[in-house]
Design an enzyme around this catalytic site. Structure first.
Site, short mmCIF file in Angstrom:
data_model
loop_
_atom_site.label_atom_id
_atom_site.label_comp_id
_atom_site.label_asym_id
_atom_site.label_seq_id
_atom_site.Cartn_x
_atom_site.Cartn_y
_atom_site.Cartn_z
CB ALA A 98 3.83 6.54 8.73
CE LYS A 99 3.59 0.56 3.67
NZ LYS A 99 2.57 -0.46 3.69
NE ARG A 100 3.01 10.92 8.73
CZ ARG A 100 2.58 9.99 9.56
NH1 ARG A 100 1.82 9.01 9.13
NH2 ARG A 100 2.93 10.02 10.83
CB THR A 116 -0.92 0.02 1.23
OG1 THR A 116 -0.08 -0.15 2.39
CG2 THR A 116 -1.94 -1.11 1.20
#
Ligand code: GLU
Length: 288
Positions: A258-260, A16
């Site tokens: 986080a993926k951000r 994701t």
């Protein structure tokens, strides 16, 4: 609990977003533990989140983990005795588990919205924003109420009825004794969603059990999920593996990665010319 031999570990990334250093460190610890135990490693793609899934992320995560030097014996790219290794292709296994839970009366349909639950639960739970609010017992149907059939296509959320007051324990191979009280530290949680998709808790438990995983290595943020999953193991009559929860990596401001955090994605580091050996050396220096 299973003895750790022969050791089977797993890497379970979700396609994701791009993997960042925090994921990489957890996966590196998982792969070191498998190597040290002379065991094998499975790569499973946790691709059930249809809204956020992207094929290019699925390819990137394998490529980035290979770049880092991690290797696995079974996975979507390699096949193996427990194929398929993509959750989106394992629906029949999850459905069978759902039917078993239904037959045992361990679950019930729930038409409350997330908002209903948040409002009824009041103050946010100690676990912070990522945590599910405590599901109010007053929202449950009576334990002896007959269950409606599941139907061929599920259009309502189904929750596991947790045994109120039961102490759930496990001995984490890093953190030691862990305990939580069902109905107090966490409440009834979804095993299946109204979009006809299993929840993370159900899919993860079913796969770890069916794939013969002996130790689950994952981030410390998932300890509370582990308690929930232990109840799923027990409701399905499955043997639980060992668990090893790793410390979470923080950024310079002390926030969890986080993926951000694109700047800390493996992809960005690689494009900047970082060497995988240097990344692994930094993990080793930080300890596990
Ligand atoms: N795919 C899940 C995640 O990335 C796996 C968590 C787990 O290890 O159980 O958060």
């Amino acid at each position: 609990m299973k003895s750790a031999t022969p050791y089977r570990g797993r890497l379970a990334p979700s396609p994701t977003g791009l993997l960042h250093l925090g994921h990489a460190r957890t996966f590196w610890i998982a792969s070191e533990r498998a190597r040290e135990a002379g065991g094998s490693l499975v790569l499973r793609s946790d691709d059930l989140d249809a809204a956020r899934f992207r094929m290019d992320y699925a390819e990137a995560m394998l490529e980035d983990l290979r770049w880092l030097g991690l290797r696995w014996e079974e996975g979507p790219d390699k096949g193996g005795p427990f194929a398929p290794y993509e959750q989106s292709r394992r629906m029949p296994h999850y459905r069978r588990a759902l039917e078993a839970l239904h037959a045992r009366g361990a679950i019930y349909p729930c038409s409350r919205s997330r908002r209903d639950v948040v409002e009824a639960a009041g103050a946010p739970h100690e676990g912070g924003a990522d945590e599910e609010p405590l599901y109010p017992a007053s929202f449950r149907p009576p334990a002896d109420a007959p269950l409606p059939p599941l139907g061929t296509s599920v259009a309502v959320n189904w929750r596991l009825r947790v045994p109120d007051g039961q102490v759930v324990r496990f001995t984490d191979t890093r953190l030691g004794e862990q305990r939580a009280v069902a109905g107090v530290d966490f409440g009834d949680f979804p095993v299946w969603r109204k979009d006809d998709c299993p929840s993370y808790q159900l899919a993860c438990t079913v796969d770890d059990a069916l794939m013969g995983i002996t130790e689950v290595v994952r981030g410390e943020d998932l300890v509370r999920s582990t308690f929930r999953q232990l109840l799923v193991y027990s409701a399905l009559g499955l043997e639980a593996p060992l668990f090893h929860h790793c410390p979470l990596m923080k950024d310079d401001a002390g926030l969890r990665l986080a993926k951000r955090h694109d700047a800390l994605s493996l992809r960005t580091l690689r494009e900047r010319g970082e060497r995988p050996e240097a990344v692994l050396a930094s993990f080793a220096a930080a300890g596990s």
